[in-house]
Design a protein around this motif. Structure first.
Motif: not given
Length: 471
Positions: A134-141, A143-146, A151-154, A156-162
């Motif tokens: 979860v921590v890694g996913t939120l950080a990657l999410e 990172f994507f936003a920056d 962005s959004g749920r898409t 977050r889902a992509l970040a979780l998958l990676i």
């Protein structure tokens, strides 16, 4: 030998391998001498890399939140890091037996008595893997936003998958790939976290009047700092079982301990330093405020990398854990169960708002079981001097560790005594022991390990001794 212990090497099949980017074919079956390789130096990178995780920054910040000054909190961080010497020394049992820690723990508890703690350990390892994911996913999410990407749920889902893919693939390949990945990721993370320290330390508030945090503040800080190293007690032999039997205890202890000590202390001090400068209620956001803008995306990548390195180790050990529990699959197949549960738990944590805090509270409560368990295991290891009847660990009812109907009375009694003490002195969100208030708010849960270890020594000192090989 049970079915799950033999599936890793079928009769007449190819010789088991432990090579980078190849699926490891051994599980909890004893590693034969001809398949042993490596040196104690490998353990430095394993423990160094797996502990380059942002969790220690959070722990350091919590010590300040509990009322400790910079120097007081730093002292606790250093003392907590010294616990890695005990964890690393416990790896000698893997060198001597060639098998996993939770197989070796059949010696103090009995084959059946070992099962409940094995089940809880799997739950804990998966729980912490979920939290790191979860921590890694939120950080990657973030990172994507920056970068203006998904962005959004898409997003977050992509970040979780990676994040899941990075963790699962390495853990699936197995021991050699885990060590390879931990080493090379550690090179990158070490540079990044060193830069983080350079940015955080200059603004640290090290002055001020003497602080008196009281028994509650000191005890909670120690519990937080020691919980990290102590969570590895069921794992060290998992990563030493391939080492040659000639590996010395001194080299094994020093290399592994220094790896865990250096990374955990450095990041713990970073958290202490940050907490003297800003609000660290949200540790990632709080740390970001103290960093130059250009470094913030790199910082998020560091958080992701640290989460993955720690998750790789816990996920790999969980697959061995499942074999100990009797899952009749090879290690590489068993890990699919752990990965699936991790994925489901991470989805809940990321899309159900109350799940993460509830899971963290539950995991913190389980120290009531694992502190006493660790005390008995380490006491037994010292009494036996890491000399076990290795074949008997896998022999079931026909082996020396079956005791009475599969239970070792001394081990189970000592475990229960330590659990009672820990429950009486535990101060957590879900449970506060009746002795906490009379003790001035002190949380003495970790001393359950001392209690259980002493009780075990008293009960088993006449019957437990180092195994001698008649040959």
């Amino acid at each position: 030998m049970t079915q799950q212990e033999t599936t890793a090497r079928a009769p007449g099949g190819p010789t088991a391998t432990d090579q980078v980017f190849q699926v490891e074919t051994h599980g909890i079956d004893p590693i034969p001498d001809e398949d042993r390789h490596g040196s104690a130096k490998d353990l430095f990178w394993l423990w160094f890399g797996s502990n380059l995780t942002f969790t220690y920054v959070i722990n350091g910040a919590l010590a300040v939140a509990f009322g400790l000054s910079f120097w007081q909190a730093t002292g606790v961080v250093v003392l907590g890091g010294l616990a890695f010497f005990a964890i690393s020394a416990a790896g000698l049992s893997g060198v001597r037996t060639g098998t996993a820690t939770l197989v070796i723990s059949r010696a103090p508890f009995g084959v059946r008595g070992n099962w409940p703690a094995g089940m809880l350990n799997w739950v804990v390892s998966i729980g912490y893997t979920i939290l790191n994911t979860v921590v890694g996913t939120l950080a990657l999410e973030a990172f994507f936003a920056d970068l203006g990407w998904a962005s959004g749920r898409t997003g977050r889902a992509l970040a979780l998958l990676i994040t899941l893919a990075l963790t699962f693939v390495v853990a699936l390949w197995g021991h050699a790939t885990v060590q390879f990945a931990e080493r090379w990721i550690a090179y990158v993370l070490a540079v990044g976290f060193a830069a983080l320290l350079v940015f955080l330390l200059p603004g640290t508030d090290t002055g001020g009047a003497a602080v008196h945090p009281g028994a509650s503040g000191w005890s909670l800080a120690f519990v937080v700092m020691l919980a990290g190293p102590f969570s590895y007690v069921p794992m060290p032999a998992d990563y030493t079982r391939y080492l040659p039997k000639t590996t010395s205890m001194r080299s094994l202890t020093w290399y592994g301990a220094l790896g865990g000590f250096v990374s955990s202390v450095a990041l713990g001090v970073a958290g202490v330093a940050a907490a003297t400068q800003t609000d660290m209620t949200d540790a990632v956001a709080g740390t970001e405020k103290l960093l130059p803008g250009w470094f913030q995306p790199l910082f998020l990548a560091l958080v992701l990398g640290g989460s993955v390195t720690n998750s790789i180790v816990t996920l790999y050990s969980s697959s061995l854990n499942l074999q100990v529990l009797g899952v009749p699959w090879s290690r590489s197949k068993a890990i699919i169960i752990s990965a699936a549960v991790t994925a489901a738990g991470s989805l809940c944590a990321l899309f159900l708002t109350d799940f993460t805090s509830s899971l963290l509270s539950f995991l913190s409560l389980l120290i009531i079981v694992f502190a006493p368990w660790g005390g008995v295991f380490l006491a037994d290891m010292l009494m036996r001097r890491c000399r076990y009847d290795a074949p008997a660990l896998h022999a079931g009812p026909d082996g020396a560790y079956w005791y009475r109907s599969g239970y070792h009375p001394a081990g189970m009694t000592a475990l229960l005594a330590g659990m009672v003490f820990a429950a009486l002195t535990c101060d957590s969100e879900l449970w506060t022991g009746p002795l906490v208030a009379p003790l001035g708010g002190a949380d003495l849960t970790l001393l359950g390990a001392v209690v259980s270890g002493l009780v075990y020594w008293v009960l088993a000192r006449r019957t437990v001794a180092p195994h001698t090989d008649p040959s």
